[in-house]
Scaffold this motif. Structure first.
Motif, mmCIF file in Angstrom:
data_model
loop_
_atom_site.group_PDB
_atom_site.id
_atom_site.type_symbol
_atom_site.label_atom_id
_atom_site.label_comp_id
_atom_site.label_asym_id
_atom_site.label_seq_id
_atom_site.Cartn_x
_atom_site.Cartn_y
_atom_site.Cartn_z
ATOM 1 N N GLN A 1 -30.180 40.347 -41.592
ATOM 2 C CA GLN A 1 -30.918 39.634 -42.638
ATOM 3 C C GLN A 1 -32.319 39.274 -42.167
ATOM 4 O OE1 GLN A 1 -28.643 36.258 -44.124
ATOM 5 N NE2 GLN A 1 -26.733 37.432 -43.925
ATOM 6 N N GLN A 2 -32.431 38.965 -40.866
ATOM 7 C CA GLN A 2 -33.743 38.644 -40.314
ATOM 8 C C GLN A 2 -34.612 39.893 -40.143
ATOM 9 O OE1 GLN A 2 -35.013 35.529 -39.556
ATOM 10 N NE2 GLN A 2 -33.171 34.762 -40.587
ATOM 11 N N LEU A 3 -33.974 40.985 -39.748
ATOM 12 C CA LEU A 3 -34.720 42.219 -39.491
ATOM 13 C C LEU A 3 -35.165 42.905 -40.779
ATOM 14 C CD1 LEU A 3 -35.716 44.263 -37.348
ATOM 15 C CD2 LEU A 3 -33.508 45.424 -37.588
ATOM 16 N N VAL A 4 -34.251 42.985 -41.759
ATOM 17 C CA VAL A 4 -34.549 43.639 -43.042
ATOM 18 C C VAL A 4 -34.387 42.596 -44.132
ATOM 19 C CG1 VAL A 4 -33.946 45.500 -44.635
ATOM 20 C CG2 VAL A 4 -33.664 45.832 -42.165
ATOM 21 N N SER A 5 -35.477 42.212 -44.773
ATOM 22 C CA SER A 5 -35.410 41.156 -45.775
ATOM 23 C C SER A 5 -34.578 41.597 -46.972
ATOM 24 C CB SER A 5 -36.816 40.774 -46.239
ATOM 25 O OG SER A 5 -37.391 41.821 -46.995
ATOM 26 N N GLN A 6 -34.061 40.618 -47.686
ATOM 27 C CA GLN A 6 -33.197 40.897 -48.829
ATOM 28 C C GLN A 6 -33.915 41.725 -49.889
ATOM 29 O OE1 GLN A 6 -31.585 37.359 -50.644
ATOM 30 N NE2 GLN A 6 -29.776 38.416 -51.402
ATOM 31 N N ASN A 7 -35.204 41.511 -50.047
ATOM 32 C CA ASN A 7 -35.975 42.263 -51.042
ATOM 33 C C ASN A 7 -36.084 43.744 -50.697
ATOM 34 O OD1 ASN A 7 -36.514 40.059 -52.715
ATOM 35 N ND2 ASN A 7 -38.305 39.449 -51.502
ATOM 36 N N HIS A 8 -35.860 44.080 -49.430
ATOM 37 C CA HIS A 8 -35.968 45.470 -48.990
ATOM 38 C C HIS A 8 -34.609 46.129 -48.774
ATOM 39 C CE1 HIS A 8 -40.273 44.560 -47.300
ATOM 40 N NE2 HIS A 8 -40.257 44.725 -48.628
ATOM 41 N N GLU A 9 -33.537 45.411 -49.114
ATOM 42 C CA GLU A 9 -32.185 45.952 -48.933
ATOM 43 C C GLU A 9 -31.550 46.196 -50.302
ATOM 44 O OE1 GLU A 9 -29.279 47.634 -48.320
ATOM 45 O OE2 GLU A 9 -29.868 47.001 -46.298
ATOM 46 N N PRO A 10 -31.302 47.453 -50.663
ATOM 47 C CA PRO A 10 -30.724 47.745 -51.986
ATOM 48 C C PRO A 10 -29.264 47.300 -52.136
ATOM 49 C CG PRO A 10 -31.805 49.687 -51.048
ATOM 50 C CD PRO A 10 -31.686 48.683 -49.951
ATOM 51 N N ILE A 11 -28.541 47.131 -51.027
ATOM 52 C CA ILE A 11 -27.116 46.853 -51.094
ATOM 53 C C ILE A 11 -26.843 45.345 -51.045
ATOM 54 C CG2 ILE A 11 -24.870 47.206 -49.995
ATOM 55 C CD1 ILE A 11 -25.992 49.765 -48.767
#
Length: 288
Positions: free
Chosen positions: A208-218
């Motif tokens: 969650q810290q490395l890839v923000s929620q806005n950039h995660e489609p799943i």
């Protein structure tokens, strides 16, 4: 000639009829006790092999034993009083070490939508007839399925409101299967982490810290499983051995050790309170 009465083993025929009557009756009574499944004491859950439906026939087979906290009883029309473990509606985890019987229990529950012949060992394992097993099916076909509750904001603006593909990934196949199950009015979903896509089950705090929620489609299942129950009325039974995040979202936790179940709900809740984790809140409500 095989259809003639004199050609039939009458005792076996009546035993099968009585067993099926009991199983149908037991399945019809699950809702009256707010259950999605029931596993009777003394049931033989393991099979002879991974490719056989015959019961394991050894002297040291471990018959099912119900934890006191989950014991319920029914009065059947033929067999009479039976006792066993009731799995209540909601979110249930089956935990424990590897090779201790977690998947064997789930497989028995999965097959509990069907009736079993006398001698199968699972005659008293019954499941709501609308329960559905969900697993990753890479390469499956999906046609015009709304998978936005789980998969959204794909790269290059690809739409998932009516998603179609002839070669689904593990995560998209699971998202589609859940949505199809809800459309078919499924009462419960069964998950085994061994056959699920990891990125569909969970996204831990570091990711969650490395890839923000806005950039995660799943949107992972751990963020939606309570919504499935609270807004859709669909229960979940999950075999989980390596992802403690699910302790925060479960109503009941059953642990397996040496093929014997125990109710570990209180212990799991204490651990979850002592070691909190960050479960992402979905950006949208389910179905919005």
């Amino acid at each position: 000639r095989a259809l003639l009465y004199q050609s039939i083993d009458v005792h076996a025929m009546h035993a099968t009829i009585a067993s099926v009557e009991d199983q149908e009756y037991l399945r019809s009574q699950l809702a009256s006790k707010d259950l999605v499944a029931f596993i009777g004491d003394g049931s033989v859950l393991p099979r002879a092999s991974g490719v056989s439906n015959l019961p394991l026939a050894t002297d040291n087979v471990v018959r099912f034993q119900t934890p006191a906290e989950t014991r319920v009883s029914f009065e059947l029309p033929n067999q009479g009083a039976v006792m066993g473990m009731g799995i209540r509606r909601g979110v249930t985890l089956v935990c424990g070490g590897g090779f201790n019987g977690k998947s064997t229990l789930l497989q028995a529950i999965e097959r509990g939508v069907y009736n079993h012949v006398p001698g199968d060992g699972r005659e008293l394992v019954v499941t709501d007839e609308m329960a559905v097993k969900i697993k990753a099916e890479e390469g499956r076909f999906i046609c015009n399925t709304d998978i936005r509750p789980f998969i959204n904001n794909l790269p290059l603006g690809k739409e998932t409101r009516a998603f179609s593909t002839s070669n689904a990934s593990g995560s998209t196949s699971m998202a589609a299967s859940i949505q199809e199950g809800i459309e078919a009015q499924a009462s419960a979903f069964l998950f085994d982490e061994d056959t699920c896509a990891t990125n569909f089950l969970v996204r831990d705090g570091r990711m969650q810290q490395l890839v923000s929620q806005n950039h995660e489609p799943i949107t992972p299942l751990v963020s939606r499983v309570r919504e499935l129950w609270e807004t859709k009325g669909v229960s979940s039974i999950l075999v989980i051995g390596g992802c403690g995040d699910y302790l925060d979202v479960a109503d009941t936790i059953i642990s397996m050790h040496d093929y014997v179940p125990a109710d570990s709900t209180a212990k799991a809740r204490a651990i979850a309170q002592r070691m909190p984790v960050a479960i992402e809140v979905p950006l949208t409500k389910y179905g919005a």
